[in-house]
Design a protein around this motif. Structure first.
Motif, PDB file in Angstrom:
ATOM      1  N   THR A 121      24.263  32.923  14.891  1.00  0.00           N
ATOM      2  CA  THR A 121      24.303  31.488  14.647  1.00  0.00           C
ATOM      3  C   THR A 121      23.082  30.756  15.176  1.00  0.00           C
ATOM      4  O   THR A 121      22.429  31.199  16.110  1.00  0.00           O
TER       5      THR A 121
ATOM      6  N   ALA B 281      26.399  24.098  11.586  1.00  0.00           N
ATOM      7  CA  ALA B 281      26.497  25.520  11.949  1.00  0.00           C
ATOM      8  C   ALA B 281      27.775  25.794  12.725  1.00  0.00           C
ATOM      9  O   ALA B 281      28.438  26.809  12.493  1.00  0.00           O
TER      10      ALA B 281
ATOM     11  N   LEU C 167      30.772  28.305  11.666  1.00  0.00           N
ATOM     12  CA  LEU C 167      31.159  29.391  12.560  1.00  0.00           C
ATOM     13  C   LEU C 167      32.652  29.375  12.810  1.00  0.00           C
ATOM     14  O   LEU C 167      33.330  30.380  12.595  1.00  0.00           O
TER      15      LEU C 167
END
Length: 176
Positions: free
Chosen positions: A47, A54, A58
């Motif tokens: 990541t 993001a 995730l």
């Protein structure tokens, strides 16, 4: 049965490079890549903390893996990269089924952490990247020093750019 791994990279070109390093570590341990999450023994999400959304991507993907982890406790789930460094213990608080949280400078220790997670439970190794540069220069610097590039660094960057133009693997459920 062949042990397989799946790596999903969310982020910048440096994350692509780190994913290659992770793949190398797993392949050196005898694992083979797969695009099928159901076949994977290890799933790695690498990541980037800078890319927009993001963290949402995730945690959404981690949520999709929970039923697989419930059905297969042998499955190892890894969160790597700079978002792992930023969120650290928050990842295992939000997703306790994650086995390993590992920062970019701890990647050589991935296999050891995977083994320990099987017997000791969730593992985390977040090394501050400034320690590396402080040891060399006496003062901290960022991960991308803007001083000149040596030949190895230039080769790495060219390789990362080459990888960036390759087609992406199929998305997991929940990817956007």
């Amino acid at each position: 049965m062949e042990r397989k791994y799946l790596i999903r990279t969310f982020g910048c070109q440096m994350n692509e490079h780190d994913s290659e390093r992770i793949a190398g570590v797993l392949m050196a341990d005898g694992m083979a890549p797969t695009d099928d999450v159901g076949e994977a023994r290890v799933v790695v999400f690498n990541t980037c903390a800078i890319r927009e959304n993001a963290d949402n991507r995730l945690y959404g993907n981690l949520g999709h893996l929970k039923p697989l982890k419930d059905r297969n406790p042998e499955l190892r789930i890894v969160v790597a990269g700079c978002l792992a460094q930023k969120d650290q213990g928050l990842i295992q608080t939000k997703a306790p089924w994650v086995d390993v949280v590992i920062g970019t400078h701890a990647l050589p220790h991935l296999l050891e952490l995977l083994e320990r997670s099987a017997t000791e439970g969730p593992q985390m190794d977040i090394r501050e990247y400034t320690e590396t540069f402080r040891a060399r220069s006496g003062r901290p610097r960022g991960r991308f020093p803007r001083l000149g590039l040596d030949r190895d660094r230039m080769r790495q960057r060219l390789h990362v750019l080459h990888r960036a133009v390759r087609p992406r693997p199929p998305a997991l459920p929940g990817d956007r």
